[in-house]
Design a protein around this motif. Structure first.
Motif, PDB file in Angstrom:
ATOM      1  N   ASP A   1      18.584   3.632  22.243  1.00 40.72           N
ATOM      2  CA  ASP A   1      19.806   3.538  21.442  1.00 40.72           C
ATOM      3  C   ASP A   1      20.020   2.072  21.084  1.00 40.72           C
ATOM      4  OD1 ASP A   1      21.472   5.855  23.636  1.00 40.72           O
ATOM      5  OD2 ASP A   1      20.372   6.250  21.795  1.00 40.72           O
ATOM      6  N   PRO A   2      20.624   1.792  19.935  1.00 37.93           N
ATOM      7  CA  PRO A   2      20.843   0.386  19.557  1.00 37.93           C
ATOM      8  C   PRO A   2      21.635  -0.409  20.597  1.00 37.93           C
ATOM      9  CG  PRO A   2      21.252   1.814  17.685  1.00 37.93           C
ATOM     10  CD  PRO A   2      21.030   2.700  18.867  1.00 37.93           C
ATOM     11  N   GLN A   3      22.647   0.208  21.235  1.00 41.52           N
ATOM     12  CA  GLN A   3      23.442  -0.493  22.239  1.00 41.52           C
ATOM     13  C   GLN A   3      22.602  -0.808  23.475  1.00 41.52           C
ATOM     14  OE1 GLN A   3      24.395   2.542  21.028  1.00 41.52           O
ATOM     15  NE2 GLN A   3      26.084   2.030  19.677  1.00 41.52           N
ATOM     16  N   GLU A   4      21.777   0.150  23.894  1.00 41.80           N
ATOM     17  CA  GLU A   4      20.934  -0.051  25.073  1.00 41.80           C
ATOM     18  C   GLU A   4      19.910  -1.152  24.809  1.00 41.80           C
ATOM     19  OE1 GLU A   4      17.985   2.510  28.022  1.00 41.80           O
ATOM     20  OE2 GLU A   4      18.650   3.400  26.141  1.00 41.80           O
TER      21      GLU A   4
ATOM     22  N   ILE B   1      19.672  -4.829  26.770  1.00 43.00           N
ATOM     23  CA  ILE B   1      18.460  -5.250  27.482  1.00 43.00           C
ATOM     24  C   ILE B   1      17.939  -6.566  26.926  1.00 43.00           C
ATOM     25  CG2 ILE B   1      16.024  -4.683  27.868  1.00 43.00           C
ATOM     26  CD1 ILE B   1      16.943  -1.726  27.980  1.00 43.00           C
ATOM     27  N   ILE B   2      17.830  -6.680  25.634  1.00 40.68           N
ATOM     28  CA  ILE B   2      17.231  -7.853  25.004  1.00 40.68           C
ATOM     29  C   ILE B   2      18.143  -9.069  25.051  1.00 40.68           C
ATOM     30  CG2 ILE B   2      16.340  -8.788  22.824  1.00 40.68           C
ATOM     31  CD1 ILE B   2      14.512  -6.765  24.261  1.00 40.68           C
ATOM     32  N   ASN B   3      19.416  -8.890  24.750  1.00 42.03           N
ATOM     33  CA  ASN B   3      20.333 -10.022  24.653  1.00 42.03           C
ATOM     34  C   ASN B   3      21.155 -10.244  25.911  1.00 42.03           C
ATOM     35  OD1 ASN B   3      19.531 -10.577  21.978  1.00 42.03           O
ATOM     36  ND2 ASN B   3      20.809  -8.883  21.280  1.00 42.03           N
ATOM     37  N   GLY B   4      20.975  -9.409  26.923  1.00 33.97           N
ATOM     38  CA  GLY B   4      21.697  -9.580  28.170  1.00 33.97           C
ATOM     39  C   GLY B   4      23.190  -9.381  28.023  1.00 33.97           C
ATOM     40  N   ARG B   5      23.586  -8.521  27.122  1.00 34.94           N
ATOM     41  CA  ARG B   5      25.011  -8.270  26.919  1.00 34.94           C
ATOM     42  C   ARG B   5      25.540  -7.450  28.099  1.00 34.94           C
ATOM     43  NH1 ARG B   5      25.826 -10.636  22.000  1.00 34.94           N
ATOM     44  NH2 ARG B   5      24.252 -10.163  20.488  1.00 34.94           N
ATOM     45  N   PRO B   6      26.810  -7.642  28.457  1.00 37.66           N
ATOM     46  CA  PRO B   6      27.376  -6.857  29.564  1.00 37.66           C
ATOM     47  C   PRO B   6      27.536  -5.403  29.171  1.00 37.66           C
ATOM     48  CG  PRO B   6      29.062  -8.197  28.535  1.00 37.66           C
ATOM     49  CD  PRO B   6      27.749  -8.587  27.907  1.00 37.66           C
ATOM     50  N   ALA B   7      27.542  -4.559  30.179  1.00 40.21           N
ATOM     51  CA  ALA B   7      27.755  -3.138  29.929  1.00 40.21           C
ATOM     52  C   ALA B   7      29.160  -2.940  29.385  1.00 40.21           C
ATOM     53  CB  ALA B   7      27.573  -2.353  31.219  1.00 40.21           C
TER      54      ALA B   7
ATOM     55  N   TYR C   1       9.513  -4.435  25.338  1.00 43.71           N
ATOM     56  CA  TYR C   1      10.566  -4.029  24.411  1.00 43.71           C
ATOM     57  C   TYR C   1      10.304  -4.680  23.062  1.00 43.71           C
ATOM     58  CZ  TYR C   1      13.007  -2.272  28.465  1.00 43.71           C
ATOM     59  OH  TYR C   1      13.340  -1.567  29.596  1.00 43.71           O
ATOM     60  N   ALA C   2      10.518  -3.917  21.992  1.00 34.02           N
ATOM     61  CA  ALA C   2      10.240  -4.432  20.652  1.00 34.02           C
ATOM     62  C   ALA C   2      11.056  -3.666  19.625  1.00 34.02           C
ATOM     63  CB  ALA C   2       8.752  -4.298  20.347  1.00 34.02           C
ATOM     64  N   LEU C   3      11.080  -4.221  18.415  1.00 34.31           N
ATOM     65  CA  LEU C   3      11.720  -3.560  17.274  1.00 34.31           C
ATOM     66  C   LEU C   3      10.646  -2.962  16.373  1.00 34.31           C
ATOM     67  CD1 LEU C   3      14.520  -6.007  16.100  1.00 34.31           C
ATOM     68  CD2 LEU C   3      14.799  -3.697  16.963  1.00 34.31           C
ATOM     69  N   VAL C   4      10.893  -1.778  15.873  1.00 35.50           N
ATOM     70  CA  VAL C   4       9.953  -1.124  14.964  1.00 35.50           C
ATOM     71  C   VAL C   4      10.088  -1.762  13.592  1.00 35.50           C
ATOM     72  CG1 VAL C   4       9.304   1.047  13.870  1.00 35.50           C
ATOM     73  CG2 VAL C   4      10.081   1.030  16.252  1.00 35.50           C
ATOM     74  N   LYS C   5       8.971  -2.249  13.055  1.00 39.24           N
ATOM     75  CA  LYS C   5       8.961  -2.817  11.704  1.00 39.24           C
ATOM     76  C   LYS C   5       8.552  -1.769  10.683  1.00 39.24           C
ATOM     77  CE  LYS C   5      10.301  -6.940  11.634  1.00 39.24           C
ATOM     78  NZ  LYS C   5      11.616  -7.155  11.069  1.00 39.24           N
ATOM     79  N   SER C   6       7.523  -0.982  11.014  1.00 40.93           N
ATOM     80  CA  SER C   6       7.113   0.104  10.125  1.00 40.93           C
ATOM     81  C   SER C   6       6.384   1.164  10.934  1.00 40.93           C
ATOM     82  CB  SER C   6       6.217  -0.412   8.992  1.00 40.93           C
ATOM     83  OG  SER C   6       4.967  -0.799   9.491  1.00 40.93           O
TER      84      SER C   6
ATOM     85  N   LEU D   1       5.205  -3.232  15.616  1.00 38.83           N
ATOM     86  CA  LEU D   1       6.328  -3.659  16.439  1.00 38.83           C
ATOM     87  C   LEU D   1       6.481  -5.161  16.393  1.00 38.83           C
ATOM     88  CD1 LEU D   1       5.708  -1.501  19.646  1.00 38.83           C
ATOM     89  CD2 LEU D   1       7.140  -0.960  17.674  1.00 38.83           C
ATOM     90  N   GLU D   2       7.723  -5.611  16.271  1.00 42.95           N
ATOM     91  CA  GLU D   2       8.022  -7.043  16.326  1.00 42.95           C
ATOM     92  C   GLU D   2       8.414  -7.349  17.768  1.00 42.95           C
ATOM     93  OE1 GLU D   2      10.333 -10.353  13.716  1.00 42.95           O
ATOM     94  OE2 GLU D   2      11.422  -8.489  14.114  1.00 42.95           O
ATOM     95  N   ILE D   3       7.522  -8.052  18.488  1.00 38.55           N
ATOM     96  CA  ILE D   3       7.762  -8.339  19.897  1.00 38.55           C
ATOM     97  C   ILE D   3       8.504  -9.653  20.102  1.00 38.55           C
ATOM     98  CG2 ILE D   3       5.848  -6.931  20.717  1.00 38.55           C
ATOM     99  CD1 ILE D   3       4.188  -9.480  20.937  1.00 38.55           C
ATOM    100  N   ALA D   4       8.523 -10.504  19.102  1.00 34.02           N
ATOM    101  CA  ALA D   4       9.273 -11.757  19.091  1.00 34.02           C
ATOM    102  C   ALA D   4       9.528 -12.073  17.621  1.00 34.02           C
ATOM    103  CB  ALA D   4       8.475 -12.873  19.758  1.00 34.02           C
ATOM    104  N   PRO D   5      10.509 -12.919  17.328  1.00 39.09           N
ATOM    105  CA  PRO D   5      10.774 -13.218  15.922  1.00 39.09           C
ATOM    106  C   PRO D   5       9.521 -13.714  15.194  1.00 39.09           C
ATOM    107  CG  PRO D   5      12.533 -14.089  17.281  1.00 39.09           C
ATOM    108  CD  PRO D   5      11.465 -13.591  18.213  1.00 39.09           C
ATOM    109  N   GLY D   6       9.102 -12.956  14.195  1.00 37.88           N
ATOM    110  CA  GLY D   6       7.932 -13.316  13.399  1.00 37.88           C
ATOM    111  C   GLY D   6       6.595 -12.881  13.988  1.00 37.88           C
ATOM    112  N   VAL D   7       6.586 -12.253  15.169  1.00 38.29           N
ATOM    113  CA  VAL D   7       5.335 -11.812  15.805  1.00 38.29           C
ATOM    114  C   VAL D   7       5.271 -10.291  15.746  1.00 38.29           C
ATOM    115  CG1 VAL D   7       3.946 -11.830  17.911  1.00 38.29           C
ATOM    116  CG2 VAL D   7       5.404 -13.790  17.358  1.00 38.29           C
ATOM    117  N   VAL D   8       4.393  -9.777  14.893  1.00 36.48           N
ATOM    118  CA  VAL D   8       4.270  -8.335  14.689  1.00 36.48           C
ATOM    119  C   VAL D   8       2.916  -7.871  15.213  1.00 36.48           C
ATOM    120  CG1 VAL D   8       4.263  -6.480  12.979  1.00 36.48           C
ATOM    121  CG2 VAL D   8       5.767  -8.445  12.683  1.00 36.48           C
ATOM    122  N   THR D   9       2.934  -6.787  16.004  1.00 39.43           N
ATOM    123  CA  THR D   9       1.696  -6.221  16.554  1.00 39.43           C
ATOM    124  C   THR D   9       1.601  -4.747  16.174  1.00 39.43           C
ATOM    125  OG1 THR D   9       2.802  -5.650  18.616  1.00 39.43           O
ATOM    126  CG2 THR D   9       1.698  -7.782  18.542  1.00 39.43           C
TER     127      THR D   9
END
Length: 138
Positions: A81-84, A88-94, A48-53, A61-69
């Motif tokens: 989806d942002p909520q999903e 997944i990443i932050n372990g928030r409850p459904a 799981y990662a965030l799209v940087k560009s 993709l940013e796979i960890a803070p400051g780590v871009v691949t």
């Protein structure tokens, strides 16, 4: 007569296979075109990662803070989806699960530490650890 029918059936099956494959490719292309900076994604490897560009053939993709691949676009299995992604990443409850119950369960788990040792009298546990020997087995 049956010799003429068999090739027609095979051609129809091949046509259906190619058609479903083409639909899957179109869906994947649409999904990848929905990627934009800030989107959460899952790669085909399950990362799981965030799209940087988004570039023409690759995606950063940013796979960890400051780590871009860099990944090729076809390595993206899903745009989330942002909520999903947050769940997944932050372990928030459904959304349908109240947050109080989760907090109560965590407090209960913290109150009683888990142990891998079998229930044995305290003096047996202490003897084994005090002189460096393993406790006697029952």
């Amino acid at each position: 007569m049956s010799t003429l029918l068999l090739p027609l059936v095979m051609i129809a099956v091949l046509f259906m296979l190619f058609r479903s494959n083409k639909k899957r490719q179109e869906q994947a292309t649409q999904m990848r075109s929905a990627m934009e900076p800030g989107s959460g994604v899952r790669t085909i490897g399950g990362m799981y990662a965030l799209v940087k560009s988004v570039n023409e053939e690759t995606v950063e993709l940013e796979i960890a803070p400051g780590v871009v691949t860099h990944f090729i676009k076809s390595a993206i299995a899903a745009v989330l989806d942002p909520q999903e992604y947050d769940a997944i990443i932050n372990g928030r409850p459904a959304e349908d699960e109240p947050a109080d119950e989760v907090a109560d369960e965590e407090e209960a788990a913290d109150a009683k530490p888990l142990s891998l040792e079998k229930d044995a009298p305290e003096d047996v546990k202490d003897k084994g650890s005090a002189d460096g020997e393993a406790p006697a087995a029952k």
